[in-house]
Design an enzyme around this catalytic site. Structure first.
Site, PDB file in Angstrom:
ATOM      1  N   SER A  12      -2.514  47.459 -88.618  1.00 11.52           N
ATOM      2  CA  SER A  12      -3.723  47.166 -89.399  1.00 11.52           C
ATOM      3  C   SER A  12      -3.720  48.058 -90.638  1.00 11.52           C
ATOM      4  CB  SER A  12      -4.968  47.383 -88.522  1.00 11.52           C
ATOM      5  OG  SER A  12      -6.142  47.050 -89.225  1.00 11.52           O
ATOM      6  N   HIS A  39      -3.495  42.811 -89.706  1.00  9.03           N
ATOM      7  CA  HIS A  39      -4.864  42.380 -89.972  1.00  9.03           C
ATOM      8  C   HIS A  39      -5.029  42.100 -91.463  1.00  9.03           C
ATOM      9  CE1 HIS A  39      -6.493  44.657 -86.201  1.00  9.03           C
ATOM     10  NE2 HIS A  39      -5.886  43.533 -85.895  1.00  9.03           N
ATOM     11  N   ASP A 131      -7.482  47.263 -81.629  1.00 10.77           N
ATOM     12  CA  ASP A 131      -6.779  46.019 -81.360  1.00 10.77           C
ATOM     13  C   ASP A 131      -5.328  46.357 -80.998  1.00 10.77           C
ATOM     14  OD1 ASP A 131      -6.330  43.293 -81.148  1.00 10.77           O
ATOM     15  OD2 ASP A 131      -5.811  43.064 -83.256  1.00 10.77           O
TER      16      ASP A 131
END
Length: 336
Positions: A12, A39, A131
């Protein structure tokens, strides 16, 4: 003998730099497919394949729905689609967001673990929140290999640190500079076939949810976990509570999924949104009350004018309190 030939990479914040380094140091004859989730904004345009193509020696492209998985190729999840792995090919779906992201890391890791078991290597790099933790746990459940960037080496250490704190038996916790050589070594080292762990029903269910399988979405009797007291920040439905080892997760009927940390961040965002709405409503009320007070004075109605002035003053005082809370929260966020 079995080979590791599915490499998954999730990242991310700070991920473009990390991925550029990783791809730059992979050989052109890599005997594995590399599948990446970074992401990105659902509404943006991803140029990550161009960046990675220039950086390394392997061909890179956005994944296409139904595309065959080829060794020596790098596939990148496109914006606003979950990227899933099936036997021999890739799938793109617009299933519900997980951890407020689409694409999300957990669905990729989970689907590959279900399909390829011990042949999977999952790599988790820099990023915020958590995540990838549940997906990494799924990979380990199915006998795959887990590699996590050392949090002290990551631009944003939250994602690696949460994985380390919640997933048992991570195989390598190393700086980014060590990961390419570890991957090459694993891909070139055949391993003995072991009896694979069965696919947990929970993993099957959650993968089917990500694939927008209507039967799974409507299945009320075999839903994993138990109903919680919390509502889904995205759709307002009841969240089901799922415990896996040290990890606490939540999922609603339509498929939105959250770790405990991401749910807390979503609730904080919801509170802030509500405060801004309340601030706007109070300031509008104060403005309108002042205007009505002036009209009453012009009509020589002092009692009515005084009442509107008092309402304006009350609305202004309450808006000042909310504004102070919002400014304090923003200041704390900036400092952190």
């Amino acid at each position: 003998m079995l080979e590791y030939n599915i490499i998954l990479v999730g990242t991310s914040a700070g991920g473009v730099e990390a991925l550029t380094y990783l791809v730059k140091n992979l050989p052109p004859n890599l005997n594995a497919a590399v599948i990446i989730v970074l992401h990105v904004s659902s509404h943006g345009t991803s140029v990550l394949p161009k960046i990675l193509s220039r950086a390394g020696n392997l061909p890179v492209s956005h994944a296409q729905d139904g595309e065959a998985i080829v060794h020596g190729w790098i596939y990148v999840a496109p914006p606003d689609y979950h990227l899933l792995v099936e036997e021999g090919y890739l799938r793109l779906t617009r299933g519900a967001k997980e951890n407020r992201c689409r694409p999300a890391i957990d669905p990729l890791f989970r689907s590959a673990a279900r399909t390829y078991g011990q042949r999977v290597i999952a790599v988790l790099l820099t990023g915020m929140l958590d995540d990838g933790t549940a997906g990494l746990m799924a990979v380990k459940m199915r006998g795959g290999m887990a590699i996590v960037q050392n949090p002290d080496d990551a631009l944003f250490p939250d994602m690696p640190r949460n994985a380390i704190n919640n997933v048992d038996d991570i195989d390598h916790i190393v700086p980014l500079s060590d990961i390419p050589s570890i991957l090459v070594g694993l891909v070139n080292m055949p391993m003995e076939i072991e009896a694979e762990n069965p696919i947990p029903s929970k993993m099957e269910f959650e993968t089917e949810i990500a694939q927008l399988n209507l039967e799974a979405v409507e299945n009320e009797s075999d839903r994993p976990g138990k109903p919680s007291t919390f509502g889904c920040p995205d759709c307002g439905g009841i969240l089901w509570e799922v415990e896996e080892g040290n990890l606490l997760r939540f999922r609603c009927r339509t498929g939105h999924a959250y770790s405990a940390e991401t749910l807390l961040a979503s609730q904080s965002d919801g509170i802030e949104d509500a405060l801004w709405i309340a601030l706007r409503a109070l300031e509008e009320k104060a403005s309108l009350s002042h205007r009505m007070a002036s009209r009453m004075e012009a009509r020589n109605l002092p009692l009515a004018a005084q009442r509107f002035k008092e309402e304006a003053h009350s609305a202004f005082e309450r808006s000042a309190i909310i504004r102070e809370v919002l400014l304090k929260d923003n200041t704390n966020t900036d400092v952190g």
